[in-house]
Design a protein around this motif. Structure first.
Motif, mmCIF file in Angstrom:
data_model
loop_
_atom_site.group_PDB
_atom_site.id
_atom_site.type_symbol
_atom_site.label_atom_id
_atom_site.label_comp_id
_atom_site.label_asym_id
_atom_site.label_seq_id
_atom_site.Cartn_x
_atom_site.Cartn_y
_atom_site.Cartn_z
ATOM 1 N N MET A 113 -26.478 -8.645 -11.040
ATOM 2 C CA MET A 113 -25.427 -7.751 -10.583
ATOM 3 C C MET A 113 -23.987 -8.227 -10.838
ATOM 4 S SD MET A 113 -25.383 -4.654 -8.176
ATOM 5 C CE MET A 113 -24.951 -5.459 -6.723
ATOM 6 N N ASN A 114 -23.156 -7.727 -11.468
ATOM 7 C CA ASN A 114 -21.730 -8.305 -11.584
ATOM 8 C C ASN A 114 -20.758 -6.991 -11.553
ATOM 9 O OD1 ASN A 114 -19.399 -9.726 -12.081
ATOM 10 N ND2 ASN A 114 -19.757 -9.639 -14.187
ATOM 11 N N VAL A 115 -20.480 -7.019 -9.859
ATOM 12 C CA VAL A 115 -19.574 -5.685 -9.625
ATOM 13 C C VAL A 115 -18.223 -6.687 -9.339
ATOM 14 C CG1 VAL A 115 -18.959 -4.061 -7.778
ATOM 15 C CG2 VAL A 115 -21.375 -4.633 -8.530
ATOM 16 N N THR A 116 -17.281 -6.284 -10.187
ATOM 17 C CA THR A 116 -16.003 -7.017 -10.142
ATOM 18 C C THR A 116 -14.990 -6.091 -8.997
ATOM 19 O OG1 THR A 116 -15.068 -5.430 -11.874
ATOM 20 C CG2 THR A 116 -15.963 -7.489 -12.649
ATOM 21 N N ALA A 117 -13.955 -6.600 -8.895
ATOM 22 C CA ALA A 117 -12.979 -5.880 -7.868
ATOM 23 C C ALA A 117 -12.499 -4.620 -8.431
ATOM 24 C CB ALA A 117 -11.678 -6.969 -7.816
ATOM 25 N N ASN A 118 -12.187 -4.789 -9.934
ATOM 26 C CA ASN A 118 -11.975 -3.651 -10.496
ATOM 27 C C ASN A 118 -12.910 -2.564 -10.061
ATOM 28 O OD1 ASN A 118 -11.444 -1.718 -12.486
ATOM 29 N ND2 ASN A 118 -11.040 -2.825 -14.219
ATOM 30 N N ASP A 119 -14.254 -2.517 -10.313
ATOM 31 C CA ASP A 119 -15.196 -1.808 -10.130
ATOM 32 C C ASP A 119 -15.253 -1.196 -8.873
ATOM 33 O OD1 ASP A 119 -16.102 -2.205 -12.767
ATOM 34 O OD2 ASP A 119 -17.323 -3.779 -12.157
ATOM 35 N N ALA A 120 -15.213 -2.199 -7.731
ATOM 36 C CA ALA A 120 -15.310 -1.814 -6.514
ATOM 37 C C ALA A 120 -14.074 -1.058 -5.852
ATOM 38 C CB ALA A 120 -15.458 -3.106 -5.529
ATOM 39 N N ILE A 121 -13.062 -1.437 -6.285
ATOM 40 C CA ILE A 121 -11.823 -0.364 -5.747
ATOM 41 C C ILE A 121 -11.781 0.837 -6.417
ATOM 42 C CG2 ILE A 121 -9.206 -0.293 -6.242
ATOM 43 C CD1 ILE A 121 -9.341 -3.367 -6.012
ATOM 44 N N LEU A 122 -12.339 1.074 -7.925
ATOM 45 C CA LEU A 122 -12.600 2.178 -8.369
ATOM 46 C C LEU A 122 -13.279 3.103 -7.801
ATOM 47 C CD1 LEU A 122 -11.289 4.114 -10.706
ATOM 48 C CD2 LEU A 122 -13.189 3.065 -11.956
ATOM 49 N N LEU A 123 -14.468 2.794 -7.464
ATOM 50 C CA LEU A 123 -15.765 3.407 -6.995
ATOM 51 C C LEU A 123 -15.109 3.705 -5.524
ATOM 52 C CD1 LEU A 123 -18.989 1.732 -8.199
ATOM 53 C CD2 LEU A 123 -17.855 3.800 -9.052
ATOM 54 N N ALA A 124 -14.634 2.932 -4.780
ATOM 55 C CA ALA A 124 -14.255 3.253 -3.171
ATOM 56 C C ALA A 124 -13.149 4.247 -3.402
ATOM 57 C CB ALA A 124 -13.685 1.801 -2.660
ATOM 58 N N HIS A 125 -12.151 4.300 -4.319
ATOM 59 C CA HIS A 125 -11.122 5.309 -4.667
ATOM 60 C C HIS A 125 -11.701 6.786 -4.764
ATOM 61 C CE1 HIS A 125 -7.925 7.741 -6.464
ATOM 62 N NE2 HIS A 125 -8.697 7.774 -7.581
#
Lengths: 105, 162
Positions: free
Chosen positions: B1-13
């Motif tokens: 699994m490769n969750v980037t900061a981009n992914d994490a921030i977007l999903l948290a938003h």
């Protein structure tokens, strides 16, 4: 109906009016900066991005107007139902106006 | 699994946006039955709306400034440029209206909801506006996301992916 049930509290009325005005200001500013690029450039220079500047301007306007209206008590003389309708109308006009603006232009 | 900061921030938003919208609905339902016993719950939920929307604002703003330009370029080269030109432009400015209403909701909820019909109507109106605009914003996010997807899936999408 008692007198109490027909009125809004001072802060509720003041910041309600501030929210309505800020909502309309937000939509107006979005349209103006989209049409007049020197303003966009100025807003980019202020906080690094025009959207950031707009968000900060909205918050400052909302707080400033809310505190001002709270002190003057002017908004409390407006009938609560009129204020509620004004706020709802401002939000609907702002939302539909934004979509229409970007759809057309 | 490769969750980037981009992914994490977007999903948290998006998650905080949904939580704010659901909390506004919670305020609406509680206010329909406002009485002394649930006033504190209404005020807590109203405060939760503001906190969730502020979190969505900060995270979304960071993502928009640091990661979105790449996706915007993809969307504008793809078959759905309106996903940015109409839906993102509307979303990013409509959200500021929702944010202001979210700041106002805890203030309106401090009013005498148990005894004042006008105060209840104001809270119901603001909570409904937040919930409805929140749904519109979430829907716009889905359109924007699909704008990226169709840009990458089209035959010449390989060029964009490079």
């Amino acid at each position: 109906m008692s007198a109490d049930s027909s009125r809004l509290g001072r802060a509720s009325a003041a910041f309600g009016m501030a929210a309505a005005i800020t909502t309309l200001f937000n939509t107006g500013l979005a349209c103006v900066k989209d049409a007049y690029h020197p303003l966009t450039n100025l807003m980019n220079a202020i906080a690094g991005n025009n959207w950031t500047t707009q968000g900060l301007a909205d918050v400052i306007l909302f707080v400033g107007l809310g505190l001002t209206f709270s002190k003057t008590r002017m908004v409390q003389t407006i009938r609560p139902d009129r204020l509620i309708v004004f706020l709802a109308a401002a939000a609907v006009v702002s939302g539909v106006g934004l979509f229409a603006w970007y759809w057309v232009f | 699994m490769n969750v980037t900061a981009n992914d994490a921030i977007l999903l948290a938003h998006a998650t905080f946006g949904v939580l704010g919208t659901v909390s506004a609905l919670w305020v609406f339902v509680e206010t329909l039955n406002a009485r002394d016993q649930n006033l504190q719950r209404i005020r807590t939920a109203a405060l939760a709306v503001a906190i969730f929307m502020i979190a969505a604002w900060i995270l979304g703003g960071y993502w928009y400034l640091h990661f979105y330009p790449v996706e915007r370029a993809m969307i504008l080269q793809g078959p759905w440029p309106f996903a940015h030109n109409v839906f993102m432009e509307t979303k990013e400015h409509l959200f500021l209206m929702t944010l202001i209403l979210s700041f106002y909701l805890p203030i309106a909820a401090r009013d005498k909801l148990a005894s004042s019909a006008a105060a209840r109507r104001m809270v119901l109106c603001v909570a409904a506006l937040i919930a409805l605009s929140g749904l519109a914003i979430e829907g716009s996010g889905a359109v924007i996301d699909h704008g990226v997807k169709v840009a990458l899936l089209r035959p010449s999408g390989a060029e964009i992916r490079k």
